[in-house]
Design a protein around this motif. Structure first.
Motif, PDB file in Angstrom:
ATOM      1  N   TYR A   1      -3.343  -2.752 -10.585  1.00  0.00           N
ATOM      2  CA  TYR A   1      -3.318  -1.292 -10.722  1.00  0.00           C
ATOM      3  C   TYR A   1      -2.961  -0.919 -12.163  1.00  0.00           C
ATOM      4  O   TYR A   1      -2.107  -1.557 -12.780  1.00  0.00           O
ATOM      5  CB  TYR A   1      -2.251  -0.670  -9.815  1.00  0.00           C
ATOM      6  CG  TYR A   1      -2.550  -0.732  -8.344  1.00  0.00           C
ATOM      7  CD1 TYR A   1      -3.304   0.267  -7.731  1.00  0.00           C
ATOM      8  CD2 TYR A   1      -2.077  -1.775  -7.558  1.00  0.00           C
ATOM      9  CE1 TYR A   1      -3.568   0.225  -6.368  1.00  0.00           C
ATOM     10  CE2 TYR A   1      -2.327  -1.816  -6.201  1.00  0.00           C
ATOM     11  CZ  TYR A   1      -3.078  -0.819  -5.617  1.00  0.00           C
ATOM     12  OH  TYR A   1      -3.342  -0.866  -4.270  1.00  0.00           O
ATOM     13  N   VAL A   2      -3.628   0.123 -12.662  1.00  0.00           N
ATOM     14  CA  VAL A   2      -3.239   0.774 -13.911  1.00  0.00           C
ATOM     15  C   VAL A   2      -3.040   2.239 -13.544  1.00  0.00           C
ATOM     16  O   VAL A   2      -3.958   2.883 -13.038  1.00  0.00           O
ATOM     17  CB  VAL A   2      -4.307   0.618 -15.013  1.00  0.00           C
ATOM     18  CG1 VAL A   2      -3.928   1.421 -16.246  1.00  0.00           C
ATOM     19  CG2 VAL A   2      -4.512  -0.852 -15.376  1.00  0.00           C
ATOM     20  N   ILE A   3      -1.836   2.745 -13.781  1.00  0.00           N
ATOM     21  CA  ILE A   3      -1.520   4.129 -13.438  1.00  0.00           C
ATOM     22  C   ILE A   3      -1.272   4.896 -14.738  1.00  0.00           C
ATOM     23  O   ILE A   3      -0.459   4.479 -15.569  1.00  0.00           O
ATOM     24  CB  ILE A   3      -0.296   4.220 -12.513  1.00  0.00           C
ATOM     25  CG1 ILE A   3      -0.552   3.399 -11.235  1.00  0.00           C
ATOM     26  CG2 ILE A   3       0.008   5.675 -12.174  1.00  0.00           C
ATOM     27  CD1 ILE A   3       0.633   3.313 -10.293  1.00  0.00           C
TER      28      ILE A   3
ATOM     29  N   VAL B   1       1.646   4.362 -17.427  1.00  0.00           N
ATOM     30  CA  VAL B   1       3.043   4.364 -16.984  1.00  0.00           C
ATOM     31  C   VAL B   1       3.350   3.164 -16.085  1.00  0.00           C
ATOM     32  O   VAL B   1       4.513   2.867 -15.831  1.00  0.00           O
ATOM     33  CB  VAL B   1       3.406   5.688 -16.270  1.00  0.00           C
ATOM     34  CG1 VAL B   1       3.359   6.850 -17.250  1.00  0.00           C
ATOM     35  CG2 VAL B   1       2.520   5.949 -15.076  1.00  0.00           C
ATOM     36  N   TYR B   2       2.300   2.491 -15.591  1.00  0.00           N
ATOM     37  CA  TYR B   2       2.500   1.286 -14.800  1.00  0.00           C
ATOM     38  C   TYR B   2       1.219   0.475 -14.821  1.00  0.00           C
ATOM     39  O   TYR B   2       0.117   1.023 -14.773  1.00  0.00           O
ATOM     40  CB  TYR B   2       2.845   1.607 -13.335  1.00  0.00           C
ATOM     41  CG  TYR B   2       2.936   0.338 -12.498  1.00  0.00           C
ATOM     42  CD1 TYR B   2       4.088  -0.433 -12.511  1.00  0.00           C
ATOM     43  CD2 TYR B   2       1.854  -0.113 -11.749  1.00  0.00           C
ATOM     44  CE1 TYR B   2       4.170  -1.615 -11.797  1.00  0.00           C
ATOM     45  CE2 TYR B   2       1.927  -1.300 -11.029  1.00  0.00           C
ATOM     46  CZ  TYR B   2       3.081  -2.045 -11.053  1.00  0.00           C
ATOM     47  OH  TYR B   2       3.149  -3.229 -10.357  1.00  0.00           O
ATOM     48  N   GLU B   3       1.378  -0.821 -14.888  1.00  0.00           N
ATOM     49  CA  GLU B   3       0.254  -1.719 -14.636  1.00  0.00           C
ATOM     50  C   GLU B   3       0.786  -3.009 -14.046  1.00  0.00           C
ATOM     51  O   GLU B   3       1.826  -3.514 -14.445  1.00  0.00           O
ATOM     52  CB  GLU B   3      -0.592  -1.965 -15.878  1.00  0.00           C
ATOM     53  CG  GLU B   3       0.091  -2.609 -17.045  1.00  0.00           C
ATOM     54  CD  GLU B   3      -0.879  -2.785 -18.204  1.00  0.00           C
ATOM     55  OE1 GLU B   3      -0.705  -2.100 -19.201  1.00  0.00           O
ATOM     56  OE2 GLU B   3      -1.795  -3.608 -18.069  1.00  0.00           O
TER      57      GLU B   3
ATOM     58  N   ALA C   1       2.686   4.655  -3.507  1.00  0.00           N
ATOM     59  CA  ALA C   1       3.007   6.045  -3.170  1.00  0.00           C
ATOM     60  C   ALA C   1       4.207   6.545  -3.980  1.00  0.00           C
ATOM     61  O   ALA C   1       4.203   7.675  -4.465  1.00  0.00           O
ATOM     62  CB  ALA C   1       3.258   6.184  -1.674  1.00  0.00           C
ATOM     63  N   ASP C   2       5.228   5.705  -4.123  1.00  0.00           N
ATOM     64  CA  ASP C   2       6.411   6.111  -4.887  1.00  0.00           C
ATOM     65  C   ASP C   2       6.088   6.316  -6.353  1.00  0.00           C
ATOM     66  O   ASP C   2       6.582   7.258  -6.980  1.00  0.00           O
ATOM     67  CB  ASP C   2       7.521   5.067  -4.741  1.00  0.00           C
ATOM     68  CG  ASP C   2       8.102   5.006  -3.345  1.00  0.00           C
ATOM     69  OD1 ASP C   2       7.989   6.016  -2.598  1.00  0.00           O
ATOM     70  OD2 ASP C   2       8.641   3.938  -2.977  1.00  0.00           O
ATOM     71  N   LYS C   3       5.260   5.432  -6.914  1.00  0.00           N
ATOM     72  CA  LYS C   3       4.896   5.560  -8.326  1.00  0.00           C
ATOM     73  C   LYS C   3       4.102   6.854  -8.557  1.00  0.00           C
ATOM     74  O   LYS C   3       4.303   7.549  -9.543  1.00  0.00           O
ATOM     75  CB  LYS C   3       4.123   4.336  -8.785  1.00  0.00           C
ATOM     76  CG  LYS C   3       4.995   3.095  -8.826  1.00  0.00           C
ATOM     77  CD  LYS C   3       4.267   1.900  -9.354  1.00  0.00           C
ATOM     78  CE  LYS C   3       5.106   0.651  -9.307  1.00  0.00           C
ATOM     79  NZ  LYS C   3       6.468   0.771  -9.797  1.00  0.00           N
ATOM     80  N   VAL C   4       3.202   7.161  -7.634  1.00  0.00           N
ATOM     81  CA  VAL C   4       2.404   8.383  -7.748  1.00  0.00           C
ATOM     82  C   VAL C   4       3.301   9.617  -7.563  1.00  0.00           C
ATOM     83  O   VAL C   4       3.180  10.602  -8.274  1.00  0.00           O
ATOM     84  CB  VAL C   4       1.236   8.363  -6.744  1.00  0.00           C
ATOM     85  CG1 VAL C   4       0.570   9.718  -6.633  1.00  0.00           C
ATOM     86  CG2 VAL C   4       0.218   7.300  -7.169  1.00  0.00           C
ATOM     87  N   ALA C   5       4.209   9.553  -6.595  1.00  0.00           N
ATOM     88  CA  ALA C   5       5.130  10.680  -6.359  1.00  0.00           C
ATOM     89  C   ALA C   5       5.957  10.993  -7.598  1.00  0.00           C
ATOM     90  O   ALA C   5       6.244  12.163  -7.883  1.00  0.00           O
ATOM     91  CB  ALA C   5       6.035  10.380  -5.169  1.00  0.00           C
ATOM     92  N   GLY C   6       6.300   9.975  -8.347  1.00  0.00           N
ATOM     93  CA  GLY C   6       7.061  10.184  -9.584  1.00  0.00           C
ATOM     94  C   GLY C   6       6.279  10.943 -10.638  1.00  0.00           C
ATOM     95  O   GLY C   6       6.864  11.534 -11.539  1.00  0.00           O
ATOM     96  N   LEU C   7       4.971  10.954 -10.527  1.00  0.00           N
ATOM     97  CA  LEU C   7       4.128  11.665 -11.496  1.00  0.00           C
ATOM     98  C   LEU C   7       3.771  13.072 -11.035  1.00  0.00           C
ATOM     99  O   LEU C   7       3.342  13.893 -11.839  1.00  0.00           O
ATOM    100  CB  LEU C   7       2.838  10.879 -11.739  1.00  0.00           C
ATOM    101  CG  LEU C   7       3.013   9.512 -12.384  1.00  0.00           C
ATOM    102  CD1 LEU C   7       1.691   8.761 -12.389  1.00  0.00           C
ATOM    103  CD2 LEU C   7       3.536   9.669 -13.806  1.00  0.00           C
TER     104      LEU C   7
END
Length: 196
Positions: free
Chosen positions: A166-168, A176-178, A188-194
């Motif tokens: 994943y690359v976010i 912000v994450y890979e 879901a948590d990583k997306v919620a943080g954005l």
């Protein structure tokens, strides 16, 4: 003292060169993931053409990382500029990868739960398009776009070297994450943080 007078002239020449790169003279066609990113940052170019669907992407500043085009697994053209202005999850997968199949349900759930607020895009590689289409059908992940990256251009662009990755990106296109999220756990948590 001489360095101070040369610096403004050098900067002006560099800016003039960048503006000329995005002039649309046809010398470098915008045909794929490796296309020039100068036009995205050139003040002479609009950020993105209006596509008439009210997505708002035409108003967002297009980051350099989203200045590429591709083709979806179902043969439709895809312009990554349309992702600008919203957080984006890029899911790099291969059709034969059991880890990728294990991530499919959670990735599709995150896409559905965040529709309209977050872009989720699958980037299929390491196989032929027919196998990619079968994977999307078999995993029920057809609710979001999947790019057919048979030549690995998008994978190279994001420096991805393994499937189930994943690359976010945040709404400004900053990574912000890979990495790998087994079973999609934590996505879901990583997306919620954005979005929160």
């Amino acid at each position: 003292m001489r360095a101070r007078t040369l610096l403004p002239a050098t900067l002006a020449a560099a800016l003039l060169t960048l503006t000329a790169c995005g002039s649309g003279d046809g010398s470098t066609p915008d045909t794929g993931a490796g296309s020039s990113s100068a036009e995205a940052s050139s003040p002479a170019q609009p950020p993105a053409a209006s596509n008439g669907n009210g997505s708002g992407a035409e108003e967002a500043q297009v980051p350099k990382v989203l200045n590429f085009t591709a083709t979806t697994v179902d043969g439709k053209p895809f312009d990554a500029k349309t992702l600008a202005g919203k957080p984006t999850v890029l899911w790099f997968w291969a059709p034969w990868c059991p880890t990728c199949k294990g991530q499919a349900a959670e990735t599709a759930k995150v896409a559905a739960d965040n529709a309209g607020r977050v872009n989720v895009v699958g980037v299929a590689g390491l196989d032929k398009n027919a196998a990619m289409r079968d994977f999307v059908s078999d995993t029920g992940t057809g609710s979001f776009p999947h790019l057919s990256d048979e030549n690995g251009e998008v994978w190279k662009r994001f420096e991805v070297t393994q499937q189930s990755h994943y690359v976010i990106l945040d709404k400004n296109g900053k990574t912000v994450y890979e990495g790998v999220l087994p079973g999609g756990r934590g996505l879901a948590d990583k997306v919620a943080g954005l979005t929160g």
